[in-house]
Design an enzyme around this catalytic site. Structure first.
Site: not given
Ligand SMILES: *[C@@H]1O[C@H](CO)[C@@H](O)[C@H](O)[C@H]1NC(C)=O
Ligand SMILES: *[C@@H]1O[C@H](CO)[C@@H](O)[C@H](O)[C@H]1NC(C)=O
Length: 296
Positions: A53, A134, A177
């Site tokens: 991620e 997500k 995640c």
């Molecule tokens: C995506 O979602 C996760 C949440 O669990 C977060 O931790 C992460 O920073 C997000 N990443 C992006 C690239 O937006």
């Protein structure tokens, strides 16, 4: 890491590589690191490489907009300038002849200006075979108990569909995640035929030791599928978010096939599809479920 004989010569066995890379503030450095890990995955005989991620940017909601890229749709030409992470993922898939599940990156939707947390997958042909936004945004306020306040919905928008696709002779479900905490979502991916559930993730130093492995094993057992969780590496002494690491592959019986510690690592694991049929026949929950009793 296992021996580097190609798994593709063994029928029904698909070799998977989880690239637990360090993520630093420099986007170009992150892209270079990811690219070199994809080469290593290919050299180790993997047919699928998975990135963590937020592999191109620090895990910090305040910077998502600055690192975000458009993901051109329909899935045609990629403008390398505007979408350099995508361009790298696509060329890596082609050059290495490997399926690349591109962890997640912040995505800008040009039409609406919204930012999504999005995972894209490229086939060795260079085709964009999946794009998952997500679904469950992570909003927690633990300030009352001395914990963190983290509100993704301040900076991100949620996706609204389950993602399952065919690649490397497998049906693969991808979610991101926090999505792993929702068993119904994994069940939906499994009902759509998924044999391998892949979760790029970045659990922290509290939730990681408590739940990371537990959730991966739980989803593997309740979905009777292989589960892969891929985290960024922990960079000792770095400021900001500290990821748990411990990228892991679990089989449908809930056993850990391969795992890592917190530092940078390439986790190589063979997904033996014969295990799926064995476990599903031994404990036939997939056909004995009674949704009419407990579906809501
Ligand atoms: C995506 O979602 C996760 C949440 O669990 C977060 O931790 C992460 O920073 C997000 N990443 C992006 C690239 O937006
Ligand atoms: C990790 O996240 C949880 C909430 O999900 C929070 O309670 C905890 O304080 C965080 N831990 C660290 C070390 O940031």
């Amino acid at each position: 890491m296992r021996a580097s004989a190609s798994a593709s010569t063994m029928p029904g066995v698909v070799r998977l590589a989880l690239c637990q890379i360090p993520v630093v503030p420099s986007k170009s450095e992150n892209l270079n690191t990811a690219r070199s890990y994809i080469s290593r995955a290919s050299a180790a005989g993997a047919t699928i490489a998975v990135l963590p991620e937020c592999f191109n940017c620090p895990y910090d909601t305040s910077v998502f907009a600055a690192y975000a890229e458009p993901i051109p749709e329909p899935l045609g030409e990629i403008e390398a300038k505007a979408s350099e992470s995508l361009a790298m993922l696509r060329s890596a898939a082609i050059e290495e002849g490997i399926v690349v599940i591109g962890g997640s990156i912040p995505e800008t939707d040009r039409a609406t200006g919204k930012i999504y947390n999005t995972s894209v997958t490229f086939a060795p042909s260079g085709a964009l075979v999946a794009k998952h936004r997500k679904v469950h945004l992570f909003d927690v306020d633990c300030s009352g108990t001395g914990g963190i306040v983290f509100k993704e919905s301040d900076s991100l928008s949620a996706g609204n569909q389950v993602t399952v696709f065919d690649a490397a002779d497998l049906k693969i479900g991808v979610a991101i995640c926090y999505d792993i905490r929702f068993p119904d979502m994994s069940a939906a991916m499994t009902r759509a035929g998924a044999d391998l559930l892949v979760f790029p993730g970045a659990f922290n130093m509290t939730t990681g030791p408590a739940h990371w492995e537990l959730l991966a094993r739980a989803r593997a057992v309740d979905s009777q599928s292989f589960v892969a969780v891929c985290s960024p590496a922990r960079v000792e002494g770095a400021k900001g978010y500290t990821p748990w690491g411990h990228s892991t592959v679990v089989n449908p019986w809930g056993e850990i096939v391969e795992t890592a510690d917190a530092g940078e690592a390439l986790v190589i694991a063979d997904v033996d599809t014969a295990r799926l049929a064995q476990v599903r026949a031994a404990i036939p929950t997939r056909v004995q479920r009674r949704p009419e009793v407990y579906a809501s």
